[in-house]
Design an enzyme around this catalytic site. Structure first.
Site, PDB file in Angstrom:
ATOM      1  N   LYS A  42      -1.406  -0.774  -3.601  1.00 39.73           N
ATOM      2  CA  LYS A  42      -2.689  -1.400  -3.668  1.00 39.73           C
ATOM      3  C   LYS A  42      -3.476  -0.423  -4.218  1.00 39.73           C
ATOM      4  O   LYS A  42      -3.820   0.746  -3.756  1.00 39.73           O
ATOM      5  CB  LYS A  42      -2.826  -1.659  -2.186  1.00 39.73           C
ATOM      6  CG  LYS A  42      -4.179  -2.259  -1.913  1.00 39.73           C
ATOM      7  CD  LYS A  42      -4.701  -2.740  -0.642  1.00 39.73           C
ATOM      8  CE  LYS A  42      -5.670  -3.607  -0.310  1.00 39.73           C
ATOM      9  NZ  LYS A  42      -5.799  -3.902   1.254  1.00 39.73           N
ATOM     10  N   GLU A  45       0.379  -9.303   3.379  1.00 42.03           N
ATOM     11  CA  GLU A  45       0.257  -7.625   3.211  1.00 42.03           C
ATOM     12  C   GLU A  45       0.893  -7.385   4.605  1.00 42.03           C
ATOM     13  O   GLU A  45       0.905  -7.773   5.515  1.00 42.03           O
ATOM     14  CB  GLU A  45      -1.278  -7.396   2.995  1.00 42.03           C
ATOM     15  CG  GLU A  45      -1.433  -5.899   3.142  1.00 42.03           C
ATOM     16  CD  GLU A  45      -3.054  -5.776   3.053  1.00 42.03           C
ATOM     17  OE1 GLU A  45      -3.667  -6.852   3.303  1.00 42.03           O
ATOM     18  OE2 GLU A  45      -3.562  -4.687   2.696  1.00 42.03           O
ATOM     19  N   CYS A  53      -4.609  -7.917  -1.261  1.00 36.66           N
ATOM     20  CA  CYS A  53      -5.884  -8.402  -0.585  1.00 36.66           C
ATOM     21  C   CYS A  53      -7.192  -8.079  -1.030  1.00 36.66           C
ATOM     22  O   CYS A  53      -7.559  -8.481  -2.185  1.00 36.66           O
ATOM     23  CB  CYS A  53      -5.787  -7.674   0.909  1.00 36.66           C
ATOM     24  SG  CYS A  53      -6.608  -8.783   2.045  1.00 36.66           S
TER      25      CYS A  53
END
Ligand code: ACM
Length: 263
Positions: free
Chosen positions: A109, A38, A142
């Site tokens: 995300k 990331e 993540c």
């Protein structure tokens, strides 16, 4: 087909340096899939929104995505990589997918972690799966792992592999991804970063490394050390992710009892 991760310690704010590091390490790879961490190009610990703004780029026209396209072409490799995205006034913690054919797609995300909420807007792309010649690739970033719906949504859309760029600080994810793979019967590649960041007055952040490749049966095909710069690919058979039957009477998709679940 080979799929794996590149784990390293990005230098905060030095996009060119981080891309050169990736480019150097990638010379050992010449096919398959590689997942990068990331925010691999910028580093993680922003201390002001203007920093995130200055380091973010448009996708796919920005410098980082263009360099990743070039690397994908030169190395004949598919790359999933986390970068900071700018779209008008909004910033997103995003991941791009590139391949020998060029830019393939981007994901923003969905579940922002901690102070990411101060710089980035929550992702609005939803979870997407791209059909490529090496398999159906979905991406999550993540902290998305903490929400089982993320991996499930990708699985229901036909993902064979979840590419999972990460900057993990909590210790749970590497073991938890084993369950995500078993319950969805797919491959997952978590690419974490290593190192430590301490910027301004903020508390230091230690990243846990331990990037890994996990198979649909939950077997960890490879797991990196906490600190080592590492590039690893494992040989995987995509067909293993396409059989959702546990036995002649149980199929993990058709056995779902959606009418009893709450959304
Ligand atoms: C995280 O989502 N970077 C913990």
């Amino acid at each position: 087909m080979k799929a794996g991760f590149l784990q390293f310690s990005p230098v905060f704010g030095d996009i060119k340096h981080n891309i050169e590091t990736v480019s150097r390490i990638l010379t050992s790879v010449n096919n398959g899939l590689i997942v990068l961490p990331e925010l691999f190009n910028t580093g993680y610990q922003f201390i002001a929104r203007h920093e995130a703004e200055a380091l973010s780029e448009e996708i796919p026209s920005g410098y980082t995505t263009q360099r990743l396209i070039e690397l994908s072409k030169n190395r004949s490799v598919y790359i999933s990589a986390g970068i900071a995205e700018r779209d008008g006034n909004n910033l997103y913690n995003s991941a791009v997918l590139t391949g020998p054919e060029g830019f393939i797609g981007a994901y923003r995300k969905t579940h922002l972690f901690f102070e990411e909420k101060l710089w980035f807007s929550p992702g609005d792309t939803g979870f997407k799966v791209w059909q490529t010649p090496i398999g159906n690739i979905g991406m999550m970033i993540c902290f998305d792992w903490f929400f089982p719906e993320s991996a499930r949504t990708l699985a229901l859309q036909g993902a064979d592999i979840i590419a999972h760029p990460s900057n993990l600080v909590l210790p749970y994810c590497p073991d938890a991804m084993v369950t995500r793979c078993i319950e969805n019967r797919l491959f997952a590649i978590t690419a974490n970063r290593t190192g430590r960041e301490k910027r301004g007055e903020k508390d230091a952040m230690e990243f846990i490394g331990c990037s890994e490749i996990v198979a649909p049966n939950g077997k960890i095909l490879s797991r990196a050390a906490k600190d080592a710069e590492t590039i690893i690919q494992a040989e995987i058979n995509i067909d293993d992710a396409r059989n959702k039957s546990l036995n002649p009477l149980n199929n993990i998709f058709s056995d779902r009892r959606e009418s009893l679940y709450r959304s």
